[in-house]
Design a protein around this motif. Structure first.
Motif, mmCIF file in Angstrom:
data_model
loop_
_atom_site.group_PDB
_atom_site.id
_atom_site.type_symbol
_atom_site.label_atom_id
_atom_site.label_comp_id
_atom_site.label_asym_id
_atom_site.label_seq_id
_atom_site.Cartn_x
_atom_site.Cartn_y
_atom_site.Cartn_z
ATOM 1 N N THR A 85 3.191 -0.479 -5.680
ATOM 2 C CA THR A 85 2.014 -0.646 -4.733
ATOM 3 C C THR A 85 0.744 -1.207 -5.748
ATOM 4 O O THR A 85 0.872 -1.224 -6.861
ATOM 5 N N LYS A 129 0.877 -1.105 0.054
ATOM 6 C CA LYS A 129 0.051 0.006 0.054
ATOM 7 C C LYS A 129 0.900 1.269 -0.097
ATOM 8 O O LYS A 129 0.350 2.294 -0.542
ATOM 9 N N ASN A 130 2.014 1.271 0.594
ATOM 10 C CA ASN A 130 2.884 2.163 0.841
ATOM 11 C C ASN A 130 4.323 2.049 0.128
ATOM 12 O O ASN A 130 5.035 1.009 0.606
ATOM 13 N N SER A 131 4.800 2.839 -0.973
ATOM 14 C CA SER A 131 6.043 2.813 -1.394
ATOM 15 C C SER A 131 6.208 4.271 -2.372
ATOM 16 O O SER A 131 5.161 4.794 -2.828
ATOM 17 N N LYS A 132 7.518 4.546 -2.326
ATOM 18 C CA LYS A 132 7.853 5.697 -3.210
ATOM 19 C C LYS A 132 7.666 5.464 -4.511
ATOM 20 O O LYS A 132 7.320 6.373 -5.122
ATOM 21 N N ASP A 133 7.851 4.227 -5.075
ATOM 22 C CA ASP A 133 7.626 4.097 -6.425
ATOM 23 C C ASP A 133 6.052 3.614 -6.712
ATOM 24 O O ASP A 133 5.742 2.333 -6.195
ATOM 25 N N ILE A 134 5.298 4.280 -7.185
ATOM 26 C CA ILE A 134 3.955 3.934 -7.093
ATOM 27 C C ILE A 134 3.716 2.462 -7.962
ATOM 28 O O ILE A 134 2.651 1.589 -7.961
ATOM 29 N N LYS A 155 -2.182 0.261 -5.823
ATOM 30 C CA LYS A 155 -2.965 1.340 -6.198
ATOM 31 C C LYS A 155 -3.151 1.680 -7.746
ATOM 32 O O LYS A 155 -4.285 1.747 -8.124
ATOM 33 N N LEU A 156 -2.200 1.544 -8.440
ATOM 34 C CA LEU A 156 -2.204 1.930 -9.856
ATOM 35 C C LEU A 156 -2.902 0.799 -10.577
ATOM 36 O O LEU A 156 -3.576 0.961 -11.343
#
Length: 99
Positions: free
Chosen positions: A81, A73-78, A83-84
Motif C-alpha cells: 500500500t 490503498k487496501n491490502s493485507k500486506d502494508i 500508506k507506509l
C-alpha cells in the motif's frame, strides 16, 4: 464598453490576488503533479516576508520511481500500500526542513 477601455493604465490595479489566494493557487497547481489516483495534495511553504521557500506535492521523493511504488490503498500486506511510504516520505521531508 470594454473593460480594457475603462482601465486607468496610470494607476495600479485594484483587483488582484491577496497573498493567501496566491499561495493557495500555487499549492493547488502543485497538487496537479501528484500521480496518486485517490488523493492529490499540494503545499506551499512561505516565510514571514511572503516569499515562497518551498513547494511540493504528495509524490515519491527524488530517486524513487513512482512506477515501482505501490499506489494501492487496501491490502493485507502494508508493504503493498501507499500508506507506509507516504508516512516515511512525510517524516523525511520534516527532517529536511529542520536542517
Amino acid at each position: 464598453m470594454d473593460k480594457k477601455q475603462n482601465r486607468d493604465i496610470n494607476r495600479k490595479r485594484q483587483r488582484y490576488l491577496t497573498w493567501d489566494q496566491y499561495f493557495m493557487a500555487v499549492a493547488l497547481v502543485s497538487a496537479e503533479r501528484s500521480k496518486d489516483p485517490v488523493t492529490q495534495v499540494g503545499a506551499c511553504i512561505v516565510n514571514t516576508d511572503n516569499r515562497i521557500v518551498g513547494i511540493g506535492y504528495n509524490g515519491m521523493p527524488n530517486g524513487c520511481s513512482d512506477d515501482d511504488m505501490p499506489w494501492g490503498k487496501n491490502s493485507k500486506d502494508i508493504l503493498n500500500t501507499k500508506k507506509l511510504y507516504g508516512s516515511i516520505i512525510q517524516l523525511l521531508h520534516s527532517l529536511t526542513l529542520e536542517h
